[in-house]
Design a protein around this motif. Structure first.
Motif, PDB file in Angstrom:
ATOM      1  N   HIS A  69       0.870  -1.169  -0.048  1.00 42.34           N
ATOM      2  CA  HIS A  69       0.135   0.516  -0.148  1.00 42.34           C
ATOM      3  C   HIS A  69       0.757   1.585  -0.089  1.00 42.34           C
ATOM      4  CE1 HIS A  69      -3.613   2.648   1.047  1.00 42.34           C
ATOM      5  NE2 HIS A  69      -3.232   2.968   1.523  1.00 42.34           N
ATOM      6  N   ASN A  94      -2.405  -4.511  -6.503  1.00 39.63           N
ATOM      7  CA  ASN A  94      -2.215  -5.527  -6.929  1.00 39.63           C
ATOM      8  C   ASN A  94      -1.729  -6.628  -5.596  1.00 39.63           C
ATOM      9  OD1 ASN A  94      -3.925  -4.828  -8.960  1.00 39.63           O
ATOM     10  ND2 ASN A  94      -2.504  -5.363 -10.162  1.00 39.63           N
ATOM     11  N   GLU A 134      -1.077  -5.211  -2.925  1.00 39.31           N
ATOM     12  CA  GLU A 134      -1.598  -5.160  -1.568  1.00 39.31           C
ATOM     13  C   GLU A 134      -3.051  -6.348  -1.442  1.00 39.31           C
ATOM     14  OE1 GLU A 134      -4.127  -1.780   1.671  1.00 39.31           O
ATOM     15  OE2 GLU A 134      -3.357  -1.573  -0.815  1.00 39.31           O
ATOM     16  N   TYR A 135      -3.432  -6.559  -2.112  1.00 40.26           N
ATOM     17  CA  TYR A 135      -4.846  -7.228  -2.507  1.00 40.26           C
ATOM     18  C   TYR A 135      -4.487  -8.590  -2.230  1.00 40.26           C
ATOM     19  CZ  TYR A 135      -9.691  -9.419  -4.354  1.00 40.26           C
ATOM     20  OH  TYR A 135      -9.987 -10.445  -4.003  1.00 40.26           O
ATOM     21  N   SER A 146      -3.718  -9.867   1.544  1.00 41.51           N
ATOM     22  CA  SER A 146      -4.520  -8.939   1.874  1.00 41.51           C
ATOM     23  C   SER A 146      -5.182 -10.681   2.344  1.00 41.51           C
ATOM     24  CB  SER A 146      -4.838  -7.900   2.142  1.00 41.51           C
ATOM     25  OG  SER A 146      -4.549  -6.765   2.009  1.00 41.51           O
ATOM     26  N   ARG A 147      -5.147 -11.036   0.729  1.00 37.99           N
ATOM     27  CA  ARG A 147      -6.151 -12.090   0.562  1.00 37.99           C
ATOM     28  C   ARG A 147      -6.349 -14.017   1.193  1.00 37.99           C
ATOM     29  NH1 ARG A 147     -11.604 -12.607   0.229  1.00 37.99           N
ATOM     30  NH2 ARG A 147     -11.953 -11.270  -1.499  1.00 37.99           N
ATOM     31  N   MET A 191     -12.467  -5.898  -0.177  1.00 37.52           N
ATOM     32  CA  MET A 191     -11.294  -6.077  -0.924  1.00 37.52           C
ATOM     33  C   MET A 191     -11.118  -5.646  -2.248  1.00 37.52           C
ATOM     34  SD  MET A 191      -9.709  -7.826   1.162  1.00 37.52           S
ATOM     35  CE  MET A 191      -8.948  -8.828   0.086  1.00 37.52           C
ATOM     36  N   LEU A 209      -9.566  -1.986  -3.392  1.00 36.52           N
ATOM     37  CA  LEU A 209      -8.894  -1.670  -3.759  1.00 36.52           C
ATOM     38  C   LEU A 209      -7.946  -1.808  -5.130  1.00 36.52           C
ATOM     39  CD1 LEU A 209      -7.368  -3.922  -0.624  1.00 36.52           C
ATOM     40  CD2 LEU A 209      -7.163  -2.083  -1.170  1.00 36.52           C
ATOM     41  N   LEU A 210      -9.133  -2.635  -5.733  1.00 35.43           N
ATOM     42  CA  LEU A 210      -8.642  -2.732  -7.309  1.00 35.43           C
ATOM     43  C   LEU A 210      -9.784  -1.903  -8.210  1.00 35.43           C
ATOM     44  CD1 LEU A 210      -8.842  -6.641  -7.963  1.00 35.43           C
ATOM     45  CD2 LEU A 210      -6.902  -5.230  -6.667  1.00 35.43           C
ATOM     46  N   ALA A 225      -9.822  -9.097 -10.212  1.00 40.10           N
ATOM     47  CA  ALA A 225      -9.829  -9.598  -8.544  1.00 40.10           C
ATOM     48  C   ALA A 225      -9.831 -11.444  -8.615  1.00 40.10           C
ATOM     49  CB  ALA A 225     -11.359  -9.201  -8.094  1.00 40.10           C
ATOM     50  N   ASP A 271      -7.078 -13.211  -7.338  1.00 37.05           N
ATOM     51  CA  ASP A 271      -7.569 -14.494  -5.992  1.00 37.05           C
ATOM     52  C   ASP A 271      -6.904 -15.798  -6.167  1.00 37.05           C
ATOM     53  OD1 ASP A 271      -9.187 -13.149  -4.802  1.00 37.05           O
ATOM     54  OD2 ASP A 271     -10.578 -13.739  -5.466  1.00 37.05           O
TER      55      ASP A 271
END
Length: 267
Positions: free
Chosen positions: A193, A199, A201-202, A205-206, A221, A224-225, A232, A236
């Motif tokens: 971040h 991307n 960060e996602y 976090s995921r 979530m 963020l994108l 996503a 994922d």
């Protein structure tokens, strides 16, 4: 014999140590309060007694066990016994002795350059001299304990986030799945971040959510994108790969590790 006693994490092992080594336990309180804190302290004392030259890590453990024991017995001393006032007095006595022992060990280790002890004095007292010892040991490649490596990575987040990112990613490859701290992924998300890498960060976090089983808002979530659902889905898959490789202890050398390590610093 030592390993047998240490490996058995129950009251009987510490009771046996006290029976055979009463000098290790005579200053501690007698009743069953703070059982686990007292047991950890006794077992570590036994290790120190049977070690000719204790390591910095062993002394660091003793400092921590004295801290947790002191805090616990201090709280226990606040429980007043109407019929058995001797129990309250015994806890107060034990608290006083433990606090004195802690202060003496803190003073004894104050200028020690061992990384564990340097970290202790820096983290507890903001000792800049101790921080210098820790950073010197880091530069010489002497720090092997992942927990200390993680603390240094946290230290560098604000001053050198890219170096902190490298450190955390390397940590994910050093530890097996059982000893991975999911908070390392949150730290990586924070760094991403800071660097504007949403991307990543996602992904971090995921992956943290997958490893911890915590619930998270899909809307947050996606935010963020920028609400990009197709992106996503792609990220994922990376997050699932990251979580799988980390939990299995196979992160080092994996495709996802290479992908994450290949990020080029911004000019």
């Amino acid at each position: 014999m030592i390993l047998t006693l240490i490996g058995c994490d129950n009251g009987r092992s510490s009771e046996k140590i006290c029976k055979n080594n009463p000098e290790l336990c005579e200053d501690l309180h007698k009743d069953s309060w703070c059982r686990y804190e007292k047991g950890d302290l006794i077992r570590n004392r036994f290790i120190l007694k049977n070690t000719a030259t204790p390591s910095g890590e062993q002394l660091y453990d003793q400092l921590k066990y004295l801290e947790t024991y002191s805090k616990c017995v201090e709280l226990a001393a606040g429980v007043q016994h109407i019929k058995h006032t001797d129990r309250t007095n015994d806890r107060l006595r034990a608290f006083g002795v433990a606090t004195q022992n802690l202060q003496e060990l803190q003073e004894h280790t104050k200028h020690n350059k061992d990384p564990h002890l340097a970290y202790y004095h820096w983290s507890r007292f903001n000792d800049t001299e101790a921080l210098g010892y820790l950073l010197d040991a880091d530069r010489r490649g002497e720090i092997k304990d992942p927990k200390l490596k993680a603390q240094l990575a946290l230290y560098f987040i604000d001053t050198d986030p890219r170096d902190a990112r490298r450190r955390f990613i390397e940590l994910l490859g050093l530890e097996d799945g059982e000893h991975i701290d999911p908070d390392w992924l949150l730290a990586l998300a924070r760094i991403s971040h800071m660097l504007g890498e949403l991307n990543n960060e996602y992904i971090y976090s995921r992956a943290n959510i997958l490893l911890t089983g915590q619930k998270a808002s899909d809307e947050q979530m996606l935010a963020l994108l920028g609400g990009n659902k197709s992106l996503a889905k792609e990220l994922d898959r990376d997050a699932e790969s990251l979580a799988d490789e980390v939990s299995s202890g196979d992160f080092a050398g994996s495709e996802i590790s290479k992908k994450l390590m290949a990020i080029e610093p911004k000019k």
